[in-house]
Write a protein that holds these residues in place. Structure first.
Motif, PDB file in Angstrom:
ATOM      1  N   ILE A   6       5.649  14.185 -10.691  1.00  0.00           N
ATOM      2  CA  ILE A   6       5.892  14.130  -9.247  1.00  0.00           C
ATOM      3  C   ILE A   6       4.630  13.697  -8.511  1.00  0.00           C
ATOM      4  CG2 ILE A   6       6.406  15.521  -7.201  1.00  0.00           C
ATOM      5  CD1 ILE A   6       8.252  17.224  -8.939  1.00  0.00           C
ATOM      6  N   THR A   7       3.476  14.207  -8.959  1.00  0.00           N
ATOM      7  CA  THR A   7       2.202  13.823  -8.336  1.00  0.00           C
ATOM      8  C   THR A   7       1.954  12.326  -8.481  1.00  0.00           C
ATOM      9  OG1 THR A   7       1.233  16.000  -8.773  1.00  0.00           O
ATOM     10  CG2 THR A   7      -0.296  14.183  -8.366  1.00  0.00           C
ATOM     11  N   ARG A   8       2.267  11.775  -9.656  1.00  0.00           N
ATOM     12  CA  ARG A   8       2.079  10.341  -9.887  1.00  0.00           C
ATOM     13  C   ARG A   8       3.032   9.508  -9.034  1.00  0.00           C
ATOM     14  NH1 ARG A   8       1.552  10.721 -16.494  1.00  0.00           N
ATOM     15  NH2 ARG A   8      -0.682  11.249 -16.557  1.00  0.00           N
ATOM     16  N   ILE A   9       4.257   9.993  -8.885  1.00  0.00           N
ATOM     17  CA  ILE A   9       5.218   9.303  -8.023  1.00  0.00           C
ATOM     18  C   ILE A   9       4.716   9.304  -6.584  1.00  0.00           C
ATOM     19  CG2 ILE A   9       7.532   9.437  -7.002  1.00  0.00           C
ATOM     20  CD1 ILE A   9       8.519  10.500  -9.684  1.00  0.00           C
ATOM     21  N   ARG A  10       4.180  10.439  -6.168  1.00  0.00           N
ATOM     22  CA  ARG A  10       3.663  10.549  -4.799  1.00  0.00           C
ATOM     23  C   ARG A  10       2.491   9.590  -4.573  1.00  0.00           C
ATOM     24  NH1 ARG A  10       2.866  15.805  -4.726  1.00  0.00           N
ATOM     25  NH2 ARG A  10       4.972  16.234  -3.997  1.00  0.00           N
ATOM     26  N   LYS A  11       1.629   9.455  -5.578  1.00  0.00           N
ATOM     27  CA  LYS A  11       0.501   8.528  -5.466  1.00  0.00           C
ATOM     28  C   LYS A  11       0.978   7.075  -5.436  1.00  0.00           C
ATOM     29  CE  LYS A  11      -3.039  11.513  -7.514  1.00  0.00           C
ATOM     30  NZ  LYS A  11      -3.965  11.721  -8.656  1.00  0.00           N
ATOM     31  N   GLY A  12       2.007   6.792  -6.255  1.00  0.00           N
ATOM     32  CA  GLY A  12       2.591   5.453  -6.220  1.00  0.00           C
ATOM     33  C   GLY A  12       3.182   5.145  -4.858  1.00  0.00           C
ATOM     34  N   ARG A  13       3.809   6.157  -4.252  1.00  0.00           N
ATOM     35  CA  ARG A  13       4.384   5.977  -2.916  1.00  0.00           C
ATOM     36  C   ARG A  13       3.283   5.764  -1.878  1.00  0.00           C
ATOM     37  NH1 ARG A  13       5.957   9.702   0.971  1.00  0.00           N
ATOM     38  NH2 ARG A  13       5.602  11.433  -0.469  1.00  0.00           N
ATOM     39  N   THR A  14       2.139   6.437  -2.063  1.00  0.00           N
ATOM     40  CA  THR A  14       1.016   6.264  -1.150  1.00  0.00           C
ATOM     41  C   THR A  14       0.495   4.824  -1.197  1.00  0.00           C
ATOM     42  OG1 THR A  14       0.349   8.585  -1.395  1.00  0.00           O
ATOM     43  CG2 THR A  14      -1.319   7.042  -0.571  1.00  0.00           C
ATOM     44  N   VAL A  15       0.441   4.253  -2.402  1.00  0.00           N
ATOM     45  CA  VAL A  15       0.023   2.853  -2.545  1.00  0.00           C
ATOM     46  C   VAL A  15       0.980   1.946  -1.777  1.00  0.00           C
ATOM     47  CG1 VAL A  15      -0.302   0.933  -4.155  1.00  0.00           C
ATOM     48  CG2 VAL A  15      -1.083   3.216  -4.780  1.00  0.00           C
ATOM     49  N   GLU A  16       2.280   2.234  -1.859  1.00  0.00           N
ATOM     50  CA  GLU A  16       3.273   1.430  -1.147  1.00  0.00           C
ATOM     51  C   GLU A  16       3.141   1.602   0.367  1.00  0.00           C
ATOM     52  OE1 GLU A  16       5.114  -0.844  -2.160  1.00  0.00           O
ATOM     53  OE2 GLU A  16       5.331  -0.571  -4.309  1.00  0.00           O
ATOM     54  N   VAL A  17       2.766   2.780   0.827  1.00  0.00           N
ATOM     55  CA  VAL A  17       2.550   3.012   2.262  1.00  0.00           C
ATOM     56  C   VAL A  17       1.377   2.154   2.748  1.00  0.00           C
ATOM     57  CG1 VAL A  17       1.804   4.683   3.997  1.00  0.00           C
ATOM     58  CG2 VAL A  17       3.534   5.327   2.311  1.00  0.00           C
ATOM     59  N   VAL A  18       0.294   2.148   1.972  1.00  0.00           N
ATOM     60  CA  VAL A  18      -0.863   1.314   2.318  1.00  0.00           C
ATOM     61  C   VAL A  18      -0.455  -0.159   2.325  1.00  0.00           C
ATOM     62  CG1 VAL A  18      -3.160   0.559   1.574  1.00  0.00           C
ATOM     63  CG2 VAL A  18      -2.522   2.972   1.392  1.00  0.00           C
ATOM     64  N   SER A  19       0.359  -0.552   1.327  1.00  0.00           N
ATOM     65  CA  SER A  19       0.841  -1.938   1.251  1.00  0.00           C
ATOM     66  C   SER A  19       1.669  -2.295   2.475  1.00  0.00           C
ATOM     67  CB  SER A  19       1.679  -2.129  -0.017  1.00  0.00           C
ATOM     68  OG  SER A  19       2.144  -3.450  -0.125  1.00  0.00           O
ATOM     69  N   LEU A  20       2.526  -1.387   2.910  1.00  0.00           N
ATOM     70  CA  LEU A  20       3.355  -1.630   4.094  1.00  0.00           C
ATOM     71  C   LEU A  20       2.497  -1.830   5.336  1.00  0.00           C
ATOM     72  CD1 LEU A  20       6.041  -1.696   5.640  1.00  0.00           C
ATOM     73  CD2 LEU A  20       5.973   0.817   5.707  1.00  0.00           C
ATOM     74  N   ILE A  21       1.522  -0.949   5.530  1.00  0.00           N
ATOM     75  CA  ILE A  21       0.651  -1.046   6.702  1.00  0.00           C
ATOM     76  C   ILE A  21      -0.127  -2.363   6.692  1.00  0.00           C
ATOM     77  CG2 ILE A  21      -1.377  -0.053   7.848  1.00  0.00           C
ATOM     78  CD1 ILE A  21      -0.384   2.698   6.840  1.00  0.00           C
ATOM     79  N   TYR A  22      -0.670  -2.700   5.522  1.00  0.00           N
ATOM     80  CA  TYR A  22      -1.463  -3.930   5.450  1.00  0.00           C
ATOM     81  C   TYR A  22      -0.599  -5.171   5.650  1.00  0.00           C
ATOM     82  CZ  TYR A  22      -4.593  -7.603   4.101  1.00  0.00           C
ATOM     83  OH  TYR A  22      -5.335  -8.753   4.122  1.00  0.00           O
ATOM     84  N   ASN A  23       0.611  -5.154   5.092  1.00  0.00           N
ATOM     85  CA  ASN A  23       1.499  -6.313   5.263  1.00  0.00           C
ATOM     86  C   ASN A  23       1.919  -6.499   6.717  1.00  0.00           C
ATOM     87  OD1 ASN A  23       2.399  -7.894   2.745  1.00  0.00           O
ATOM     88  ND2 ASN A  23       2.373  -5.791   2.021  1.00  0.00           N
ATOM     89  N   ILE A  24       2.067  -5.415   7.440  1.00  0.00           N
ATOM     90  CA  ILE A  24       2.377  -5.514   8.875  1.00  0.00           C
ATOM     91  C   ILE A  24       1.207  -6.190   9.604  1.00  0.00           C
ATOM     92  CG2 ILE A  24       2.704  -4.183  11.000  1.00  0.00           C
ATOM     93  CD1 ILE A  24       4.303  -2.158   9.312  1.00  0.00           C
ATOM     94  N   ILE A  25      -0.023  -5.820   9.230  1.00  0.00           N
ATOM     95  CA  ILE A  25      -1.205  -6.463   9.817  1.00  0.00           C
ATOM     96  C   ILE A  25      -1.203  -7.958   9.490  1.00  0.00           C
ATOM     97  CG2 ILE A  25      -3.735  -6.587   9.753  1.00  0.00           C
ATOM     98  CD1 ILE A  25      -3.721  -3.555   9.176  1.00  0.00           C
ATOM     99  N   GLU A  26      -0.892  -8.295   8.225  1.00  0.00           N
ATOM    100  CA  GLU A  26      -0.798  -9.699   7.820  1.00  0.00           C
ATOM    101  C   GLU A  26       0.204 -10.464   8.674  1.00  0.00           C
ATOM    102  OE1 GLU A  26      -1.840  -9.979   3.032  1.00  0.00           O
ATOM    103  OE2 GLU A  26       0.239  -9.920   3.704  1.00  0.00           O
ATOM    104  N   VAL A  27       1.368  -9.864   8.880  1.00  0.00           N
ATOM    105  CA  VAL A  27       2.429 -10.515   9.646  1.00  0.00           C
ATOM    106  C   VAL A  27       1.974 -10.812  11.070  1.00  0.00           C
ATOM    107  CG1 VAL A  27       4.714 -10.193  10.674  1.00  0.00           C
ATOM    108  CG2 VAL A  27       4.329  -9.554   8.284  1.00  0.00           C
TER     109      VAL A  27
END
Length: 217
Positions: A6-27
């Motif tokens: 579960i901890t690893r899944i949560r960390k993977g989700r955190t990476v995706e959250v960072v990816s979402l924020i950065y992609n919004i900046i890119e857009v």
């Protein structure tokens, strides 16, 4: 499901959250700079970033379901929906990029310089490999094919970033007006392939695989 998983899944989700924020900046940066300077390559790159942001958002939703212990059927349903939405978004992106690039080739408009656009591209050269590594690492740790698949998509975005930078450079320093729309067109095969692969994978996701196996028997 173990607490470590579960901890690893949560960390993977955190990476995706960072990816979402950065992609919004890119857009925001790339579309603003692209439309202001008439750069088809920057606009097309920004459109692909919209798709990448959608990918991250749906991955967050899917990983959240796994973290909450949703049923296998619910997780398969979320995977199918995620892949289907991505396939549709990639298809729309292909159509838009083709329209934008071909229009510029016909009109022979020359894109002007945008340091904001070049800046976000240079930052992405560094950020995208880091995001891809994080997605692949936690995809491997959690045995999540979709996380690893998303990591590949992020590296494809890295290739597109290099192509767009080369196109802008040729326009500004060599005066080759056609390099900008051609750079945009070079993005199309990869986005089209992503549309095909995600659509194919969505089609093959079985909500009740046991029923299919019994029927085949």
């Amino acid at each position: 499901m173990s607490s470590e998983h579960i901890t690893r899944i949560r960390k993977g989700r955190t990476v995706e959250v960072v990816s979402l924020i950065y992609n919004i900046i890119e857009v925001v940066v790339s579309l603003t700079a692209g439309f202001a300077t008439g750069s088809s390559a920057l606009v097309s790159w920004g459109v692909d970033s919209i798709v990448e942001a959608n990918s991250a958002a749906f991955m967050i939703w899917r990983l959240r379901g796994e973290e909450q212990g949703k049923s296998e059927r619910e997780l398969r349903k979320r995977k199918k929906i995620t892949l289907s939405v991505l396939s549709g978004a990639f298809t729309v992106a292909v159509a838009f990029i083709l329209y934008e690039a071909i229009s510029k080739l016909i009109s022979q408009d020359t894109a002007s310089m945008s340091w904001w656009g070049i800046g976000i591209l240079l930052v992405s050269l560094v950020v995208n490999p880091l995001l891809a590594w994080g997605k692949y690492y936690y995809g491997k740790k959690t045995d999540s094919p979709t996380l690893k698949y998303d990591a590949i998509d992020t590296m494809i975005c890295e290739y597109q970033t290099i192509v767009v930078l080369i196109g802008i450079g040729l326009v500004q320093w060599q005066g080759w007006w056609w390099a900008d729309p051609i750079a945009a067109l070079l993005i199309v095969p990869y986005v089209a392939w992503e549309a095909y692969e995600s659509g194919r994978d969505a089609y093959h996701v079985e909500l009740d695989p046991d029923d299919r196996e019994e029927a085949d028997a």
